[in-house]
Design a protein around this motif. Sequence first.
Motif, short mmCIF file in Angstrom:
data_model
loop_
_atom_site.label_atom_id
_atom_site.label_comp_id
_atom_site.label_asym_id
_atom_site.label_seq_id
_atom_site.Cartn_x
_atom_site.Cartn_y
_atom_site.Cartn_z
N ILE A 120 0.87 -1.29 -0.10
CA ILE A 120 -0.13 -0.05 0.15
C ILE A 120 0.89 1.18 0.03
O ILE A 120 1.71 1.43 0.68
CB ILE A 120 -0.93 -0.17 1.34
N PHE A 121 0.69 2.19 -1.07
CA PHE A 121 1.12 3.39 -1.06
C PHE A 121 0.57 4.52 -0.35
O PHE A 121 0.90 5.14 0.55
CB PHE A 121 1.47 3.69 -2.36
N SER A 122 -0.71 4.54 -0.39
CA SER A 122 -1.57 5.55 0.22
C SER A 122 -3.02 4.93 0.19
O SER A 122 -3.46 4.35 -0.62
CB SER A 122 -1.54 6.89 -0.01
N ILE A 123 -3.79 5.31 1.16
CA ILE A 123 -5.33 5.02 1.28
C ILE A 123 -6.18 6.37 1.12
O ILE A 123 -5.91 7.19 2.08
CB ILE A 123 -5.88 4.20 2.36
N ASN A 124 -6.90 6.50 0.34
CA ASN A 124 -8.07 7.56 0.24
C ASN A 124 -9.13 7.27 1.19
O ASN A 124 -9.05 7.34 2.47
CB ASN A 124 -8.61 7.60 -1.12
N ALA A 125 -10.28 7.10 0.65
CA ALA A 125 -11.50 6.63 1.51
C ALA A 125 -11.39 5.13 2.12
O ALA A 125 -11.06 4.35 1.21
CB ALA A 125 -12.69 6.90 0.72
N MET A 126 -12.10 5.00 3.11
CA MET A 126 -12.41 3.63 3.77
C MET A 126 -13.77 3.66 4.00
O MET A 126 -14.42 4.63 4.22
CB MET A 126 -11.51 3.28 4.85
N GLY A 127 -14.39 2.56 3.72
CA GLY A 127 -15.74 2.52 4.26
C GLY A 127 -16.30 1.12 4.48
O GLY A 127 -15.74 0.24 4.61
N TYR A 165 -13.47 13.15 7.06
CA TYR A 165 -14.61 13.45 6.80
C TYR A 165 -15.47 12.27 6.70
O TYR A 165 -15.11 11.31 5.99
CB TYR A 165 -14.72 14.24 5.37
N THR A 166 -16.53 12.19 7.49
CA THR A 166 -17.53 11.17 7.24
C THR A 166 -18.67 11.33 6.72
O THR A 166 -19.35 12.39 6.55
CB THR A 166 -17.75 10.51 8.91
N ASN A 167 -19.22 10.20 6.50
CA ASN A 167 -20.91 10.11 5.50
C ASN A 167 -21.33 8.72 6.13
O ASN A 167 -20.57 7.93 6.05
CB ASN A 167 -20.55 10.03 4.15
N TYR A 168 -22.80 9.06 6.37
CA TYR A 168 -23.43 7.70 7.07
C TYR A 168 -24.86 7.50 6.25
O TYR A 168 -25.49 8.81 5.93
CB TYR A 168 -23.84 7.96 8.57
N ALA A 169 -25.32 6.41 6.29
CA ALA A 169 -26.50 6.06 5.73
C ALA A 169 -27.50 6.71 6.80
O ALA A 169 -27.06 6.63 7.96
CB ALA A 169 -26.64 4.55 5.60
N ILE A 227 -17.90 5.70 12.45
CA ILE A 227 -16.90 5.11 11.71
C ILE A 227 -15.61 5.87 11.95
O ILE A 227 -15.71 7.19 12.27
CB ILE A 227 -17.16 5.26 10.05
N SER A 228 -14.61 5.22 12.03
CA SER A 228 -13.12 6.09 12.41
C SER A 228 -12.15 5.21 11.72
O SER A 228 -12.20 4.17 11.03
CB SER A 228 -12.96 6.09 14.08
N ARG A 229 -10.78 5.81 11.82
CA ARG A 229 -9.74 5.10 11.17
C ARG A 229 -8.60 5.39 11.71
O ARG A 229 -8.50 6.50 12.48
CB ARG A 229 -9.76 5.39 9.53
N ASP A 230 -7.60 4.51 11.77
CA ASP A 230 -6.21 4.78 12.08
C ASP A 230 -5.25 4.56 11.11
O ASP A 230 -4.96 3.54 10.50
CB ASP A 230 -5.78 3.77 13.42
N ASN A 231 -4.77 5.87 10.47
CA ASN A 231 -4.15 5.80 9.38
C ASN A 231 -2.81 5.26 9.44
O ASN A 231 -1.92 4.62 8.60
CB ASN A 231 -4.02 7.52 8.80
N ALA A 232 -2.26 5.34 10.74
CA ALA A 232 -0.90 4.71 10.72
C ALA A 232 -1.02 3.12 10.65
O ALA A 232 -0.06 2.30 10.55
CB ALA A 232 -0.19 4.97 12.26
N ARG A 257 -26.08 -4.89 -1.97
CA ARG A 257 -25.16 -4.35 -0.88
C ARG A 257 -25.16 -2.75 -0.88
O ARG A 257 -25.26 -2.01 -1.87
CB ARG A 257 -23.82 -4.47 -1.30
N ASP A 258 -25.35 -2.26 0.31
CA ASP A 258 -25.65 -0.85 0.52
C ASP A 258 -24.37 -0.36 1.49
O ASP A 258 -23.75 -0.83 2.21
CB ASP A 258 -26.97 -0.90 1.36
N LEU A 259 -24.52 1.06 1.21
CA LEU A 259 -23.45 1.79 1.94
C LEU A 259 -23.81 2.12 3.44
O LEU A 259 -24.99 2.30 3.57
CB LEU A 259 -23.30 3.27 1.42
N VAL A 260 -23.04 1.79 4.36
CA VAL A 260 -23.20 2.06 5.75
C VAL A 260 -22.62 3.31 6.09
O VAL A 260 -23.26 4.38 6.61
CB VAL A 260 -22.78 0.83 6.72
N ALA A 261 -21.38 3.44 5.96
CA ALA A 261 -20.27 4.82 6.27
C ALA A 261 -19.28 4.93 5.55
O ALA A 261 -18.64 3.85 5.12
CB ALA A 261 -20.34 4.66 7.67
N THR A 262 -18.74 5.86 5.34
CA THR A 262 -17.64 6.32 4.83
C THR A 262 -16.54 7.38 5.50
O THR A 262 -17.27 8.04 6.13
CB THR A 262 -17.43 6.37 3.12
#
Length: 124
Positions: A28-35, A56-60, A69-74, A45-50
Motif C-alpha cells: 500500500i502506498f496510500s489510502i484515500n477513502a475507507m468504508g 470526513y465522514t458520511n453515513y446512511a 466510523i473511524s480510522r487509524d491511518n498509521a 449491498r448498501d453503503l453504511v458509512a465512509t
Amino acid sequence: QVQLVESGGGLVQAGGSLRLSCAASGSIFSINAMGWYRQAPGKQRDLVATITSGGYTNYAGSVEGRFTISRDNAKNTVYLQMNSLKPEDTAVYYCNADLHRRLLLGGTASGIYWGQGTQVTVSS
C-alpha cells in the motif's frame, strides 16, 4: 497484493453494541477513502458509512446517530462502532478501501479493494 481483513462480527441482542475492524495490508502506498457496506439476504449491498483520509465522514440515514466510523491511518485500519443495534441491522458487513498500491517495477496503481465480509446478527 493488497488484503483487507475484517473482524468483530457476531451475534448480539437488540440494543447491544459491536465494534468491527478492518485492517488493510500489502503493498500500500496510500489510502484515500475507507468504508463499510452491508448486504442482507436477498438484498443489494448498501453503503453504511465512509471516511476520507482527512476524517470526513458520511453515513446512511438508517445508521446515523447509532454507528460511528473511524480510522487509524498509521495502522491502515478502519473501525465501525455500532450501538443500539436493531434486528434490521443484520447483514454481512464488508469493508472497502480506495487506495494506491505500489507496483513491483515502480510507480503506483489505484483501485478499490474489498474485505471478505463479517456476519452481524441482531436478535430481537
